[in-house]
Design an enzyme around this catalytic site. Sequence first.
Site, PDB file in Angstrom:
ATOM      1  N   HIS A 159       0.790  -1.238   0.000  1.00 58.22           N
ATOM      2  CA  HIS A 159       0.000   0.000   0.000  1.00 58.22           C
ATOM      3  C   HIS A 159       0.819   1.283   0.000  1.00 58.22           C
ATOM      4  CE1 HIS A 159       1.038   0.060   4.252  1.00 58.22           C
ATOM      5  NE2 HIS A 159       0.558   1.284   4.321  1.00 58.22           N
TER       6      HIS A 159
HETATM    7  N1  UDP Z   1      -3.631  -5.293   8.861  1.00 60.99           N
HETATM    8  C1  UDP Z   1      -4.889  -5.822   9.054  1.00 60.99           C
HETATM    9  N2  UDP Z   1      -5.600  -6.237   7.970  1.00 60.99           N
HETATM   10  C2  UDP Z   1      -5.086  -6.191   6.705  1.00 60.99           C
HETATM   11  C3  UDP Z   1      -3.794  -5.655   6.517  1.00 60.99           C
HETATM   12  C4  UDP Z   1      -3.093  -5.204   7.626  1.00 60.99           C
HETATM   13  O1  UDP Z   1      -5.368  -5.919  10.189  1.00 60.99           O
HETATM   14  O2  UDP Z   1      -5.791  -6.593   5.754  1.00 60.99           O
HETATM   15  C5  UDP Z   1      -2.881  -4.821  10.041  1.00 60.99           C
HETATM   16  C6  UDP Z   1      -1.549  -5.488  10.210  1.00 60.99           C
HETATM   17  O3  UDP Z   1      -1.679  -6.712  10.907  1.00 60.99           O
HETATM   18  C7  UDP Z   1      -0.768  -4.441  10.969  1.00 60.99           C
HETATM   19  C8  UDP Z   1      -1.347  -3.134  10.474  1.00 60.99           C
HETATM   20  O4  UDP Z   1      -2.577  -3.459   9.856  1.00 60.99           O
HETATM   21  O5  UDP Z   1      -1.018  -4.539  12.359  1.00 60.99           O
HETATM   22  C9  UDP Z   1      -0.428  -2.482   9.499  1.00 60.99           C
HETATM   23  O6  UDP Z   1      -1.056  -1.381   8.944  1.00 60.99           O
HETATM   24  P1  UDP Z   1      -0.659  -0.786   7.530  1.00 60.99           P
HETATM   25  O7  UDP Z   1       0.070  -1.804   6.747  1.00 60.99           O
HETATM   26  O8  UDP Z   1      -1.907  -0.228   6.941  1.00 60.99           O
HETATM   27  O9  UDP Z   1       0.246   0.468   7.898  1.00 60.99           O
HETATM   28  P2  UDP Z   1       1.785   0.633   8.263  1.00 60.99           P
HETATM   29  O10 UDP Z   1       2.108  -0.331   9.359  1.00 60.99           O
HETATM   30  O11 UDP Z   1       2.586   0.410   7.021  1.00 60.99           O
HETATM   31  O12 UDP Z   1       1.890   2.040   8.729  1.00 60.99           O
END
Ligand code: UDP
Length: 391
Positions: A209
Site C-alpha cells: 500500500h
Molecule cells: N492489517 C490488518 N488487515 C489487513 C492488513 C493489515 O489488520 O488486511 C494490520 C496489520 O496486521 C498491521 C497493520 O494493519 O497490524 C499495518 O497497517 P498498515 O500496513 O496499513 O500500515 P503501516 O504499518 O505500514 O503504517
Amino acid sequence: MKIVTVVGARPQFIKAAAVSRAVTGAAEAGWDLEESIVHTGQHYHDNMSASFFRELGIPEPAHHLGIGGLPHGALTGRILERLEAVLVTTPPDVVLVYGDTDSTLAGALAAVKLHLPVAHVEAGLRSFNREMPEEINRVVADHVSNLLLCPTGTAVANLANEGVRTGVHLVGDVMYDVALHARTRAQGLSGIHGILDLAGRPYALVTVHRQENTDTPDRLAGILEGLRRVARRMPVVLPLHPRTRAAIVRYGWQDRLDGVRVVDPLPYLDMVALEADAAVIFTDSGGVQKEAFFYGVACVTLREETEWVETVQLGRNLLCDAAPEAMVQALHWALPLRTQAGGETGDAIISPDAGNPYGDGHAAEKIVRVLCDTHLQKATSSHATGKDDPT
Ligand code: UDP
C-alpha cells in the site's frame, strides 16, 4: 490528567488499543486519568476502521471528524482545522499522536500551536527517504513533540543525531504488546484458514500500500508480476488495500492478479492468524514487517529501505526491490527460515526477553507512566513557582 488521543488510520488503531488498555487499567487502579479519543476519519471503511475498535476493545471515539478520502494537503489541513476546534473547546493536559500518517502530523501541529503538550508514540523512526510522505510526517511530529516515546534504541539514536535529546524515552514497541495478546486470541477466534482453504498448506501472505509502490507504475507492475510468479509455487493471499485497488483499476490492470487470491482488507485477528501461519510474508507495510518478526515468519520487504532495521540486522527481513525475479529468488532465502523458526505450525513468537529489540511487552504501561510522571512534575513545578511551566 486528561489525554486526547488522535487516531485516524488502521495501524494507529492497533497501537492506540495497547495504550488505551493501559490507561483504563491505571484509571481502575486509582490513577487520575481520563482518555478521550478523536477519530479523524482518515480510514473510514468498516474493515479499515470500526472492525479494529470492536475486535481490540478500543473505547468509542468522543469525536469523529469524518475527514477522509482527500489528498495529503487537504486531509491534513481539514483535520488541523477541525481538531483545533475540539482542543480549544476542551483543552487536555496532553495530546497523544501515533506513528506517521497525515493524522499524526495534523494532531501534532494542532496541539503545539495551542501550546498543548504533545506526546508522540513511535517517535524517532527514520527511513531517510524524504520522498515518503510518512517520513515528513514523522520528522515534523518529532520536532514539535514534548515527549518522544521511542520503540527502539535505533529510534533514540536517530533523534539524538537530529539534536533531539529532551523528553526522549525508550519504552518499547506497542505493537509488540498487542501481538503478544493477539496471537492466542486469533488462534481461538479466527476461521480464516478454513474460509480460504489454507489449513495445513504453505502460503504467502502479501500486503502492498505504500505510495511509492502504488503510484509508480513500473514498481506496481513489477510487484504484480512477482506475485503471479510466486503464485505458481504456492497460494498467494493479498488483502488488497483501497489505495492499491484504486491504482490497479486506474491502470486497468485487474487481469494482472490472475492466480493471486485477492480479498478485502482483513479484520485484525484474521490478519494475525494468517501472518502467524504464513510460509513467507511479502509486504511494504511497517507494521506487517514487525508482526512477521514477532511471529517468526520470514519477511520480504518490497522497498529499498526500512525503518525497522533490527528485523534486517537479525536476518529475518530481506529488502527486495519491486523486481519479479528477485521476489521469486527471495523464496529460497525465506522458506528454510520458516522451518527453522517454528515449523509449519507457526507456534513461534519472539519472546519478550532482554535480547528483543522491541521491548518486553509492556511498552504501553511505560508510556502511561511517562505521561503521568511528566504531568506530575509539571504540576509540582508550576505549584512551586506559581507559574505555568511553558513546557
Ligand atoms: N492489517 C490488518 N488487515 C489487513 C492488513 C493489515 O489488520 O488486511 C494490520 C496489520 O496486521 C498491521 C497493520 O494493519 O497490524 C499495518 O497497517 P498498515 O500496513 O496499513 O500500515 P503501516 O504499518 O505500514 O503504517
